[in-house]
Enzyme design. Structure first.
Site, PDB file in Angstrom:
ATOM      1  N   GLY A  93      13.807  -4.719   7.798  1.00 16.56           N
ATOM      2  CA  GLY A  93      12.679  -5.586   8.097  1.00 16.56           C
ATOM      3  C   GLY A  93      11.491  -5.358   7.177  1.00 16.56           C
ATOM      4  O   GLY A  93      10.472  -6.020   7.304  1.00 16.56           O
ATOM      5  N   CYS A  94      11.614  -4.414   6.262  1.00 16.22           N
ATOM      6  CA  CYS A  94      10.550  -4.180   5.290  1.00 16.22           C
ATOM      7  C   CYS A  94      10.915  -4.873   3.983  1.00 16.22           C
ATOM      8  O   CYS A  94      12.064  -4.829   3.558  1.00 16.22           O
ATOM      9  CB  CYS A  94      10.353  -2.685   5.034  1.00 16.22           C
ATOM     10  N   GLN A  95       9.912  -5.466   3.362  1.00 19.27           N
ATOM     11  CA  GLN A  95      10.130  -6.134   2.080  1.00 19.27           C
ATOM     12  C   GLN A  95      10.456  -5.098   1.008  1.00 19.27           C
ATOM     13  O   GLN A  95      11.360  -5.276   0.212  1.00 19.27           O
ATOM     14  CB  GLN A  95       8.866  -6.903   1.713  1.00 19.27           C
ATOM     15  N   SER A  96       9.715  -4.004   1.004  1.00 22.62           N
ATOM     16  CA  SER A  96       9.996  -2.933   0.048  1.00 22.62           C
ATOM     17  C   SER A  96      10.906  -1.916   0.731  1.00 22.62           C
ATOM     18  O   SER A  96      11.141  -1.984   1.927  1.00 22.62           O
ATOM     19  CB  SER A  96       8.695  -2.281  -0.412  1.00 22.62           C
TER      20      SER A  96
END
Length: 140
Positions: A50-53
């Site tokens: 769920g994190c972009q990075s």
């Protein structure tokens, strides 16, 4: 220190800055002081979904307390996880599970993040609490 005391300390620290430019710089500095995850734990299993990075988090129990280490490939995200680890690391699982995260709204963090980073923040909190739930279950 309790989770609430640490949160209050963070609120106080962030209130010293005039604008969000300074707060971002402070978060970047916090990220540099993050207790880094060992390379062996930088695995797909430890990536927060769920994190972009990329954000890796490792948890282990020491003296009935959860100790977190982490890393990220993005400097702002590294600062965000550093704040969360400062709050939750070296705390009892039940206290992590019960803790609210209102301090994030009080420092204005969520409203100053892009929607994808805000989602990532929620995912990070959820993952740290999931580790605590797993350890609490083992203790019971």
């Amino acid at each position: 220190m309790t989770i609430q005391e640490i949160q209050n300390e963070i609120i106080e620290e962030f209130s010293m800055f005039e604008d969000w430019e300074e707060r971002y710089q402070y978060m970047i500095d916090l990220g540099k002081s993050l207790p880094l995850i060992q390379e062996q734990y930088k695995t797909e299993d430890n990536i927060i979904k769920g994190c972009q990075s990329k954000v890796w988090v490792h948890a282990e129990m020491q003296d009935d307390k959860v100790v977190f280490t982490a890393d990220s490939d993005a400097i702002i995200t590294k600062g965000i996880i550093a704040i969360l680890i400062r709050v939750f690391s070296k705390q009892h699982p039940k206290d992590i599970i019960a803790a609210d995260t209102d301090f994030i709204d009080e420092i204005g963090l969520k409203e100053h993040l892009s929607p994808t980073r805000a989602n990532g923040l929620v995912s990070m909190i959820k993952q740290l609490k999931m580790y605590a739930i797993a350890y609490q279950t083992q203790l019971s």
